[in-house]
Each structure stands twice: as C-alpha cells, then as structure tokens.
Design a protein around this motif. Structure first.
Motif, PDB file in Angstrom:
ATOM      1  N   GLN A  71     -15.167 -18.584  26.699  1.00 16.24           N
ATOM      2  CA  GLN A  71     -15.089 -19.478  27.811  1.00 16.24           C
ATOM      3  C   GLN A  71     -15.403 -18.317  29.037  1.00 16.24           C
ATOM      4  OE1 GLN A  71     -12.754 -22.990  28.989  1.00 16.24           O
ATOM      5  NE2 GLN A  71     -12.056 -21.840  30.497  1.00 16.24           N
ATOM      6  N   PHE A  72     -16.510 -18.802  29.673  1.00 15.29           N
ATOM      7  CA  PHE A  72     -16.580 -17.764  30.921  1.00 15.29           C
ATOM      8  C   PHE A  72     -16.337 -18.733  32.229  1.00 15.29           C
ATOM      9  CE2 PHE A  72     -19.355 -17.331  34.870  1.00 15.29           C
ATOM     10  CZ  PHE A  72     -18.913 -16.112  35.382  1.00 15.29           C
ATOM     11  N   SER A  73     -15.400 -18.247  33.318  1.00 10.44           N
ATOM     12  CA  SER A  73     -14.914 -19.121  34.333  1.00 10.44           C
ATOM     13  C   SER A  73     -14.942 -18.312  35.845  1.00 10.44           C
ATOM     14  CB  SER A  73     -13.488 -19.886  34.297  1.00 10.44           C
ATOM     15  OG  SER A  73     -12.469 -18.873  34.158  1.00 10.44           O
TER      16      SER A  73
ATOM     17  N   GLY B 199     -13.239 -14.864  34.998  1.00  9.37           N
ATOM     18  CA  GLY B 199     -12.373 -14.792  33.559  1.00  9.37           C
ATOM     19  C   GLY B 199     -13.093 -15.129  32.627  1.00  9.37           C
ATOM     20  N   LEU B 200     -12.708 -14.586  31.309  1.00  7.04           N
ATOM     21  CA  LEU B 200     -13.060 -14.673  29.968  1.00  7.04           C
ATOM     22  C   LEU B 200     -12.003 -15.124  29.188  1.00  7.04           C
ATOM     23  CD1 LEU B 200     -15.776 -11.605  29.597  1.00  7.04           C
ATOM     24  CD2 LEU B 200     -16.256 -14.208  29.707  1.00  7.04           C
ATOM     25  N   ALA B 201     -12.166 -16.222  28.285  1.00  5.85           N
ATOM     26  CA  ALA B 201     -11.215 -16.368  27.239  1.00  5.85           C
ATOM     27  C   ALA B 201     -11.762 -16.489  25.935  1.00  5.85           C
ATOM     28  CB  ALA B 201     -10.699 -17.803  27.672  1.00  5.85           C
ATOM     29  N   LYS B 202     -11.353 -15.936  24.873  1.00  5.66           N
ATOM     30  CA  LYS B 202     -11.892 -16.060  23.520  1.00  5.66           C
ATOM     31  C   LYS B 202     -10.905 -16.625  22.636  1.00  5.66           C
ATOM     32  CE  LYS B 202     -13.693 -12.627  20.150  1.00  5.66           C
ATOM     33  NZ  LYS B 202     -14.060 -11.475  19.614  1.00  5.66           N
ATOM     34  N   ARG B 203     -11.284 -17.567  21.880  1.00  7.56           N
ATOM     35  CA  ARG B 203     -10.716 -18.196  20.618  1.00  7.56           C
ATOM     36  C   ARG B 203     -10.632 -16.977  19.712  1.00  7.56           C
ATOM     37  NH1 ARG B 203     -13.064 -23.351  18.342  1.00  7.56           N
ATOM     38  NH2 ARG B 203     -12.560 -23.941  20.318  1.00  7.56           N
TER      39      ARG B 203
END
Length: 871
Positions: free
Chosen positions: A537-539, A571-575
């Motif tokens: 996810q990029f935010s 921000g970046l969020a990785k599963r």
C-alpha cells in the motif's frame, strides 16, 4: 351412495362435509317425491336432461354446470357417483357455499336437475385490533388475508389457530383471537364481507420456578444453567429474560439432554414435562428426567484412512480410552459446525483438498457401559478448483476482487482458503460483510473438480461529512469527502463520473474545517496494491492549518498573529508472509513545518520562529479479525509503532549541556526581575526564546506506541472486546529535553479536531476532552478498556450496535511518576451507527469515578458524540 359419502370424510372440513351431507339429503328427499317407486339402494339409470342453476351467484349458469362436470345427454345412475362427484367438484372449487342438487322432474328415462348454491363471500375490508400498526402487514401476509380472498369457515378457523400458535410461541400463552364478519350490502352483486380481527395477546408469562424430578447426578442448578434461554425469575439477571417462549423452551429441553451426554449419560431422556399455571399469573415448569447410567469411551479405531495415520488422527481427536463418554464433544472433534476454522478432523481433510470426504462415528459396542467407536472415513478424490468467479460486483472492478481471492483455478481445494477469502472480501469495506456467500457449483466427486462462485453485495463506499456548530467563540463549519473505492486512472474520463470514478479500491479524502480562529485543509490518497502485483500500500497526505490568536479585548481573532502548520507524509505498507500473512510492515516519512508569527501562548516557550519535524515511522501490526470490519466477532488486532527523528545533537555541534545551563540561568534572572518592563526581564526573556528556538529548530525525539484489541464471541451475537494501549515520548539527549510537540492528551472522546502541535488525543470516556493531562501534555500514557457489544442490526443500509464499557487510563510526565495502576476510571453505555454515506456515528454516556486533576469530587457523567471513528 353411503360408500361415496364415507370417502369424502377424509377430504372435506367437518363443516363443509355436513353441508355436503345436507345437499345429498335434499337430493334424496326431492328424488323421493318425484319417484317413490325407485329402489334407492340400487339406483336407476337416466338420461340427463336440462340442468338449471339458481341461488345467489355472480357466475354464469354455463360456468357452474362446467365446474360440476354434469352435461346434458349423459347417462347416469340416480342415486349414484355422478351426483356426489358433481357436488364434490363444486365444493373443491372453493367458490361456492350451500350447494344443493334437486330433481325437478322425470319424463320417462329423462331426469331434469337443478343446482342451487350461493357464492362464498369475498373479503372486502379487514380491521385488526390489538397489535401495533407495523405488525398488521405481516399478519395479513402470513395469514393470507388479502382483499378479495374467499371467506370460508375454514379460513376463519385456521386464522384463529395460526395467530394463537404464533403468539404462544412468543410467550403470550393466554392469547385470545376473535373474528367477526359483517355482510356488505350495496348495489354490487358479488357477495362481500368486512372482517374484524381482535387479538388479545395478554401479558407475557414469566417463569416462577423450574422443578426437576429424577435427577441425582446433575443438580437443579446445573440443569437450569444448561437451559440457555429459559430462565426463572431473578431480578439480578440482566441479559437473560424470564419470560416463557415455547420455541426456546423446546430447544432447551434438547440442551438438557446434551448436558447429560457431555457428562457421559448418553441414555438420558426427558420422561415428561408440564407447564403449571400459578395463581399470581406466573407459570412453573416441571421436568421429569431419567438420567440413565454413566458411559466411558472404549477402543476408538479409524477405518478407511490412507492420507493420515491413526496416530495423526488420534492427536486431532484428543479423546482417549477410559475418558467419560461425551457424544457432543466427539462430534465437535470430528466436525465442529460452529467454527469454520475449527481444529477438527473434517477440516484437516478439507484444508488439504479432500472436499468430498465423509467422516462418520459409529458405536459398535456398549458392553458394560464402555462404548467402542469406529470412525469410518471415506476420503474420496482430492478436489481441484475448475473455475473461480465472483458475482455482484457491479461497481468494483474485477481485478480488485480477484487479487484478494485465495482460491485459484487448478489449485487444490482448501476450506481454509475459502474462509480466508470471505474474510478478505469483507475487510475491503466495499461489500456487505454479512452477505458474502461462497457457493459450490458443479461438484464432481468422480472427476475431483468443483466450480467456486463468490456472491457479493455492494454497499456505498463513499462518505460525506457536512456539519456546522458553535464552539470556540464562533461558528465552525466542516466539509469532508471520503471516497473509499476510488479510481484515479479514470479521473479524466467523463463517462466514469457516476457520480465519481470508482472501482479500483483506492482511497481519496478531502477535508476542510474553518471558523473565525482557524482553518484546516487536508488531502490524502492511498493505493492498496502499488503496481497491481503485490499487496503493497502506498499512501500520501498533505495538510495545512492556520491558527489565529484570540484577542480578549475584541473577542475576535487577531489575524496579524498566527501559527501555521504545513505537513506532508509518504508511506508504504507491505503485507508479510512470515510469521503469517496477517502481519503488515509499514513505513512512512513525514515532514511538518511549524511557523509562529507573534503567537505567544502558554503552549510554546517562544512566540516567533519556526520548528521543523522530519521523522521516520516504522510499524508492525497484525489483524486477523473476522469478516466484518465494522462489527468484528473474533480475532485480534495489535500494532506497535516507533516514530523517530534524526539525532541531530550527535553532529550539529551544539553544546546542549551549556545551552541548558544558560536556559536555567535566564529563567532565574527573569524570575528575579522587578517587572516585565525591567531591562533584565526583557533580556532574559529574549535569551530564553533564542535558546528554545535553537533547541527546537529541528525536533529531536523518539516515540513508541502500542495498541492491542481482542474480540471474543460470548454468545451468538454478544462480543467482548478487551483493549490495551501504551505510549512513550522520549529524547535522545537529556540535556536537550523532551520536545513540547507530539505529546499525549488523555480524556474525552478521542477526537482531536485540529491538533496544532502533533498531539495525540487519547479517548477516555466519562471525562472532558484532554482533561486528564497537564497543559503541556504527558510523555507517557497507558489505557485499559473492556467493551461489551451487542448488534441491533447488521444490515448493509445501517449497522447499529449497543455497547457497555469499563475504562481506565492516565498520562504521566516522566517514568519517575509512572504507575500503571494509578489511573482514572470510568464506565458507561453507548451506541454506534454506521451508514455507508456518513461513516460511523455514535453517542456515549460515561461516568467518571475519579476527580479531575486539582479537584476532590468525582467527575460524574459526561456525554460524548462520536463522528467517523471506531473504537
């Protein structure tokens, strides 16, 4: 003729049958006056002449004759089956009443008949007394009392019986139903009646006592506890009613037997049960039981298993020889239907492809009360997905749905993957989580294939916030738009605006809030699958706030004195895949610029200048809550984050120890000055401001946060949610000190509105907003919460649930003062309403059991309004 009449007894209602007999009697008497010389027992053949029709009917003569089956010129025996069949056909049409057949004359071997009848009346108007207006439509539908229905004695009787049974099942055992019909007389020839339906439900009957006879192994208290929904009067009980509901009572009789089976008494049975009506308008229940004898498990053998060994299956079964027999638990260990992801033998097979397997426990011996069990297994072929499809996603693009699906064509079947797919689709927030249905299509045990279809029902995923109110000395207006299933690639396509480009699962939010004293603008965007290949996810977010100083003399905003904050975040969020794929690693870089223009308040130690906040945030979270993100019923969610700035003091060359000494010296000189106009005071104050400006030019800090929520389903819909929170704000360099930004403010609804200094508002209901921290905020806080939730409705149009809560928390200035048990406590009730167009709304009534800082009396009740935030 007698034989024909007897055959009708089993086909006609009693009252209709009596009328039928009357019609036959009329026929026989009439026939007797015309032909006394006939032998009635044998009958005589005649040719049927003309047939006439008389009576009150709107049907044509030809229609009635056709219904009867009689026709001119037909040879028939009189008396005989032809006449009785004709009457029966007319009765069965359910159109006529008072049917009589006469012989009008006989000429040689020709007989002339007359059919005399009247139409059944139609229902014209229906009036229902004794129930609420909203219930009347359901009664009309369930009892089939629509306008125009034929009103028969059978309809009246069945309606009475239906309504009496209906309300008795709901606990109104004294229900009485009265039905009156009134003939409508007007110029219309059709027979019609008005019906008045009087329903007297009476009061629901409460259970005064539940008495058991024959029980020795299990006492009355344990048996009453096993009856989950049938309880005797207890004024201390809140969640369970003592009113008698017949359907619940019948189910609880089964629960009694299950309780005995769980304790090894497999032959237990209920000999009799009775309802005793007491003089005080209550009832008592008397239940006679036969407990039988205690049984234990003997040998347990597995037959037909080739995929798993006996030892592996025994470990899953977790039952040993000599254990007290428990048929209920045995079935759960084989297949627990209450939990789709249960740790049982069936799921072990189904999670590894054996969809068509069947597992059946069979008692093969019960000698000496020891039961030997054979668990017979038919494994079948491993099943593979032939095709996987989704239906119902009219707005959401296919790729957004398919990337969340854990089952693929050609893949080995796994029940766990099906359950996980349902959870992931529900967590998207684009579909009604209660309506997601995995459907098996074309299962083929011989080929070992199955088609999978996920049926979804879309809900509104965009929200609007439009509100106004008076606060802070003036009108406050807010406009917020949140698009939770946005499609940025279609933003320049005119045809995509319906009313906005949708379908790609992106989130875009715009918010504007303004009053005389401040203005806040914010924009945020997130893409959950950056690049479309992996769940990364990029935010990004951008915000700007302008605050004006309050002028007490004019009671207005002084726009020449302001405090501005501009911020941007990426921000970046990785599963993750390890430890499992419920974990997410998130990282973000943010920058805030704080500008003060002659803005002197107690909040900051300098009124002119600026501060820069460049920070890096890293977080690890795990969320395996159940399908519905609005109302989770199982699982947990926790997260730990660390927000870090660059340790500037390591390389910027500033001697903060000396700076701290100079700061303390300046504070002493300012305190010793004779007045604020004194030159010593002015110079000392100027030095303090310069030192603060140097210390806070680039903010230096680290901040740790933890939050954990757990969800446990206590009953079918009742959910318990414990929660723990902790936060700490620290400094790399003690001489530089802890920054006045990014602090914790505890108390109230947890809604920060506009937070000028990056503060975190921590909810603690039962107290005013931010009232449990000092003016500068705390550097440490902890909070404990226990919430009990119960849904009113979980429909897609509006999800509503009630809650009760216990909370405790506090903030602290440093670790020397930290005591996790020295907290402010509260309790209360609330309600939440989630509507797709407006997000989450709610209200809480909290009672603070402790005094506010500086006070000696407990705070008492406080009301909180919740907008767009879930707890």
């Amino acid at each position: 003729m007698g034989k024909q009449v007897n055959n009708l007894v089993n086909t006609l209602p009693v009252k209709t049958y009596l009328k039928y007999c009357t019609a036959i009697l009329f026929f026989v008497l009439s026939f007797g006056t015309q032909a006394q010389e006939l032998e009635y027992s044998n009958g005589k053949k005649y040719i049927l002449g003309d047939i006439s029709v008389s009576g009150n009917t709107s049907f044509s003569e030809q229609t009635i004759i056709t219904y009867s089956g009689l026709r001119k010129g037909k040879e028939m025996t009189i008396p005989g089956e032809d006449i009785s069949n004709a009457i029966k056909k007319l009765w069965n049409s359910k159109l006529f009443n008072d049917i009589e057949v006469y012989i009008t004359k006989i000429e040689g071997d020709v007989a002339y008949l007359q059919i005399r009848l009247s139409d059944l009346p139609q229902l014209n108007e229906l009036k229902i007394n004794g129930v609420k207006k909203g219930k009347k439509e359901s009664i009309i539908k369930e009892a089939k009392l629509n306008k125009g229905v034929k009103v028969t004695e059978n309809l009246i009787t069945t309606t009475k019986n239906f309504l009496t049974r209906k309300y008795k099942k709901d606990g109104f055992i004294n229900t009485k139903v009265h039905i009156n019909t009134i003939e409508v007389k007007d110029s219309i020839e059709t027979a019609r009646v008005n019906m008045v339906l009087n329903i007297d439900k009476g009061e629901k009957v409460k259970i005064k006592n539940i008495v058991f006879n024959g029980n020795e192994v299990l006492n009355d208290k344990k048996l009453r506890k096993a009856m989950k929904n049938t309880k005797k009067i207890n004024r201390l009980r809140i969640l369970k009613r003592s009113k008698f509901i017949d359907s619940a009572y019948q189910a609880d009789l089964g629960h009694l037997i299950d309780k005995y089976k769980e304790n090894g008494y497999r032959d237990a049975r209920i000999i009799s049960d009775s309802v005793i009506i007491n003089n005080d308008k209550t009832i008592s229940l008397k239940i006679d039981v036969n407990e039988g004898e205690l049984y234990t498990f003997g040998d347990i053998t597995f037959i037909g298993n080739t995929v798993y060994t006996n030892e592996q299956l025994s470990r899953l079964l977790r039952i040993r020889k000599g254990d007290t027999y428990n048929g209920i638990e045995l079935q759960k260990r084989i297949a627990d239907n209450s939990k789709p992801d249960a740790f049982d033998i069936t799921n072990q097979y189904q999670n590894n492809g054996y969809l068509f397997s069947s597992i059946n426990p069979v008692e093969v011996s019960a000698d000496n009360n020891v039961i030997d069990i054979e668990i017979r297994i038919s494994e079948g072929k491993p099943a593979y997905f032939n095709s996987v499809s989704v239906v119902g996603n009219d707005k959401t693009n296919d790729h957004v749905v398919y990337r969340e699906i854990r089952t693929r064509p050609g893949q080995l079947y796994s029940k766990a993957n099906v359950v996980r797919t349902v959870r992931e689709l529900g967590q998207l927030g684009f579909f009604d989580a209660q309506e997601i249905s995995p459907n098996f299509i074309n299962p083929n045990p011989n080929e070992g294939t199955i088609d999978m279809e996920y049926a979804v029902k879309e809900t509104g995923s965009s929200q609007i916030e439009l509100q106004g109110g008076y606060g802070g000395g003036g009108f406050i207006g807010t406009l917020g738009l949140s698009f939770n299933n946005f499609s940025i690639k279609d933003i320049f396509k005119k045809d995509a605006y319906k009313p906005i480009p949708m379908g790609d699962g992106q989130k875009l939010a715009l918010r504007l809030q303004a009053s005389r004293f401040y203005q806040t603008y914010s924009f945020s965007f997130s893409e959950p699958w950056l690049g479309g290949k992996r769940p990364v996810q990029f935010s990004t977010s951008l915000s700007h706030t302008k605050q004006f100083l309050y002028n007490p003399s004019t009671r207005n905003a002084d726009k020449s004195r302001s405090f501005n904050i501009t911020g941007i975040t990426f921000g970046l969020a990785k599963r993750l895949s390890v430890p499992d794929d419920y974990f997410t690693l998130s990282q973000a870089v943010s920058f805030q610029r704080y500008d003060l223009n002659n803005y002197n308040t107690g909040l900051f130690t300098f009124g002119d200048g600026y501060s820069n906040n460049l920070s890096y945030t890293i977080g690890l979270s795990r969320n395996n809550t159940s399908v519905d993100p609005i109302y989770p019923t199982a699982g947990s969610s926790f997260g730990v984050t660390a927000k870090l700035s660059i340790p500037y003091s390591l390389f910027n060359g500033v001697d903060y120890d000396q700076l701290s000494e100079d700061y303390d010296d300046a504070l002493v000189r300012r305190a010793n000055a004779t007045s604020t106009a004194d030159r010593e005071y002015i110079e000392a104050n100027k030095q303090i401001t310069e030192i603060d400006q140097e210390r806070y030019k680039w903010l230096e800090f680290y901040k740790i946060n933890f939050k954990g929520d757990w969800y446990t389903q206590l009953a079918k819909d009742l959910v318990l949610r414990p929660s723990v929170e902790f936060g700490f704000l620290g400094a790399y360099n003690n001489a530089r000190g802890v920054i006045p930004f990014e602090r914790f403010f505890v108390g109230g609804d947890g809604l920060g509105n506009y937070s000028l200094d990056g503060r975190e508002s921590i909810q603690l209901r039962g107290y005013p907003n931010q009232s449990l921290s000092n003016q500068d905020g705390g550097t440490i806080y902890n909070k404990f919460s226990l919430e009990l939730r119960y849904p009113v409705t979980l429909k897609a149009s509006a999800k509503i649930y009630a809650l009760g809560f216990l909370e405790g928390g506090a903030s602290y200035d440093n670790f020397r003062d930290y005591n996790p048990f020295n907290i402010k406590r509260s309790a209360g009730l609330g309600i939440r309403i989630f509507m797709p167009a407006f997000g989450l709304l709610g209200i809480d009534f909290g009672h603070g059991f402790d005094p506010l800082p500086g006070e000696t009396v407990k705070h008492g009740w406080e009301t909180h309004f919740i907008i767009g935030q879930q707890f």
